[in-house]
Design a protein around this motif. Structure first.
Motif, PDB file in Angstrom:
ATOM      1  N   ALA A   1      -8.812  14.101 -30.015  1.00 23.85           N
ATOM      2  CA  ALA A   1      -9.820  13.162 -29.964  1.00 23.85           C
ATOM      3  C   ALA A   1     -10.198  12.410 -28.806  1.00 23.85           C
ATOM      4  N   VAL A   2      -9.042  12.617 -27.756  1.00 22.22           N
ATOM      5  CA  VAL A   2      -9.211  12.186 -26.341  1.00 22.22           C
ATOM      6  C   VAL A   2     -10.040  12.897 -25.540  1.00 22.22           C
ATOM      7  N   LYS A   3      -9.611  14.104 -25.563  1.00 21.75           N
ATOM      8  CA  LYS A   3      -9.968  15.203 -24.434  1.00 21.75           C
ATOM      9  C   LYS A   3     -10.339  16.552 -25.105  1.00 21.75           C
ATOM     10  N   GLY A   4     -10.464  16.706 -26.123  1.00 22.48           N
ATOM     11  CA  GLY A   4     -10.811  18.056 -26.901  1.00 22.48           C
ATOM     12  C   GLY A   4      -9.605  18.865 -27.119  1.00 22.48           C
ATOM     13  N   GLY A   5     -10.027  19.812 -27.868  1.00 24.66           N
ATOM     14  CA  GLY A   5      -8.646  20.855 -28.451  1.00 24.66           C
ATOM     15  C   GLY A   5      -9.280  22.137 -28.802  1.00 24.66           C
ATOM     16  N   GLU A   6     -10.165  22.895 -27.857  1.00 18.47           N
ATOM     17  CA  GLU A   6     -10.626  24.068 -28.505  1.00 18.47           C
ATOM     18  C   GLU A   6      -9.537  25.312 -28.405  1.00 18.47           C
ATOM     19  N   ARG A   7      -8.403  25.022 -27.528  1.00 19.22           N
ATOM     20  CA  ARG A   7      -7.503  26.268 -27.706  1.00 19.22           C
ATOM     21  C   ARG A   7      -6.075  25.725 -28.392  1.00 19.22           C
ATOM     22  N   ARG A   8      -6.249  24.842 -29.236  1.00 21.06           N
ATOM     23  CA  ARG A   8      -5.370  24.340 -30.113  1.00 21.06           C
ATOM     24  C   ARG A   8      -4.423  25.501 -30.643  1.00 21.06           C
ATOM     25  N   ASP A   9      -5.224  26.125 -31.499  1.00 20.10           N
ATOM     26  CA  ASP A   9      -4.688  26.964 -32.648  1.00 20.10           C
ATOM     27  C   ASP A   9      -4.153  28.283 -31.716  1.00 20.10           C
TER      28      ASP A   9
ATOM     29  N   THR B   1      -0.321  20.230 -25.574  1.00 19.86           N
ATOM     30  CA  THR B   1      -1.308  19.235 -25.317  1.00 19.86           C
ATOM     31  C   THR B   1      -2.013  19.275 -23.649  1.00 19.86           C
ATOM     32  N   THR B   2      -1.208  19.872 -22.839  1.00 18.64           N
ATOM     33  CA  THR B   2      -1.475  19.968 -21.744  1.00 18.64           C
ATOM     34  C   THR B   2      -2.881  20.886 -21.382  1.00 18.64           C
ATOM     35  N   PHE B   3      -2.782  22.377 -22.236  1.00 16.84           N
ATOM     36  CA  PHE B   3      -3.732  23.036 -22.083  1.00 16.84           C
ATOM     37  C   PHE B   3      -4.811  23.182 -23.195  1.00 16.84           C
ATOM     38  N   MET B   4      -4.548  22.490 -24.047  1.00 12.45           N
ATOM     39  CA  MET B   4      -5.544  22.706 -25.314  1.00 12.45           C
ATOM     40  C   MET B   4      -6.817  22.322 -25.094  1.00 12.45           C
TER      41      MET B   4
END
Length: 325
Positions: free
Chosen positions: A104-112, A141-144
């Motif tokens: 929510a704060v910075k995005g998470g396009e690489r989460r999966d 969390t660092t790279f997501m």
């Protein structure tokens, strides 16, 4: 292009200077290791780069933003991933809740993609995590959000050997994509696997910036020899023998111990007054291993071990003792 640029960066805490006139650059697509003993000033440097604390003097830029310009640095940090040595997650939250907050704060396009690689237990509360699982969640969390720059403080702490290897492969792949990595560590083997260049800091001062090959040449190997016969000490009269310790037998058959050190590596390893023979010895060797093995070939050895020298030995031998820094 410099992704990180330090110019005379300094931080004083009263009588203690935690960072002293630091000047270095880190280029795009580089894995830069920032090394030093605990308390050397690594974390202080990182906290200044991220704007958590203000420098006493000097300047630095991160992704082109002056760290003294809060607005510019805040904007630049949208493209920065940061993993501290203690991630400090809310222990009552689950892994999923932590990731949702970061997304929510910075995005998470690489989460999966990252979850498939590192697989922290998302349904459990963080208070139930092992140290390794906390670290795996921190890596995600660092790279997501797919940052251009990642700043890592002791990134493999708590990871098992298999996960360390996976993280190393991932970090090298990120470098190939153009991601810049700045990470602090005191583990030489980790640095050897990952870094293109290294900077060594001691007592707040940057004492060298070298390509990794130069550091490895300087660090040398720890050699231990156990022979079934007495070997003349002069066999070890080779350039690159440091800190020789022997268990010896003299010409009259007595046993004893003797120590020697070449200091700068340019003098003979053993002075003429030393005991003539040894059956066991240990030393650090920065010379040609093949030359050493050739010298030892005529003798019957029970054991010969050659291991990487501890990074602390590199600090002491090549970058000065406590009185020098």
């Amino acid at each position: 292009m410099a992704v990180i640029d330090l110019e005379g960066l300094t931080k004083d805490y009263g009588d203690v200077r935690a960072a002293d006139d630091l000047t270095l650059t880190v280029d795009r697509g580089e894995i830069f290791g920032y090394l030093g003993p605990n308390g050397a000033g690594k974390t202080t440097t990182i906290r200044m780069l991220l704007g958590f604390i203000s420098p006493t003097a000097g300047s630095a830029q991160v992704l082109g933003a002056d760290i003294r310009d809060r607005k510019a640095l805040l904007e630049a940090r949208r493209q920065v991933g940061y993993l501290s040595d203690d991630p400090g997650f809310d222990e009552e939250a689950t892994g999923t809740e932590i990731l949702d907050l970061h997304a929510a704060v910075k995005g998470g396009e690489r989460r999966d993609e990252l979850l498939e690689l590192f697989d922290p237990p998302l349904d459990r509360q963080v208070r139930e995590y092992s140290r390794g699982n906390v670290q795996k969640l921190g890596i995600v969390t660092t790279f997501m959000h797919d940052p251009d720059l990642v700043i890592l403080d002791e990134p493999t702490s708590g990871l098992d050997p298999l996960m360390k290897q996976r993280f190393s492969e991932f970090l090298r792949a990120e470098r190939d994509r153009g991601v810049t990595t700045f990470f602090s560590s005191h583990i030489l083997s980790e640095v050897r696997r990952l870094c293109d260049r290294v900077g060594i800091i001691r007592n707040g001062r940057l004492v060298t910036v070298d390509p990794i090959e130069t550091l490895l040449t300087r660090s040398g190997k720890v050699v231990r020899i156990h022979a079934s016969e007495s070997i003349p000490v002069e066999v070890l009269n080779l350039e690159g023998v440091h800190g020789l310790e022997t268990s010896t037998s003299d010409s009259s058959g007595g046993n004893g111990s003797e120590n020697g050190d070449t200091g700068d590596g340019d003098s003979p390893a053993v002075a003429g007054e030393q005991t003539a023979h040894f059956s066991e010895c240990a030393f650090t060797f920065t010379g040609d291993i093949n030359a050493l093995l050739e010298r030892l070939a005529p003798y019957d050895l029970l054991d010969l071990s050659i291991e990487e020298a501890p990074l602390e030995d590199v600090f002491m031998r090549f970058y000065g003792g406590e009185d020098d820094v």
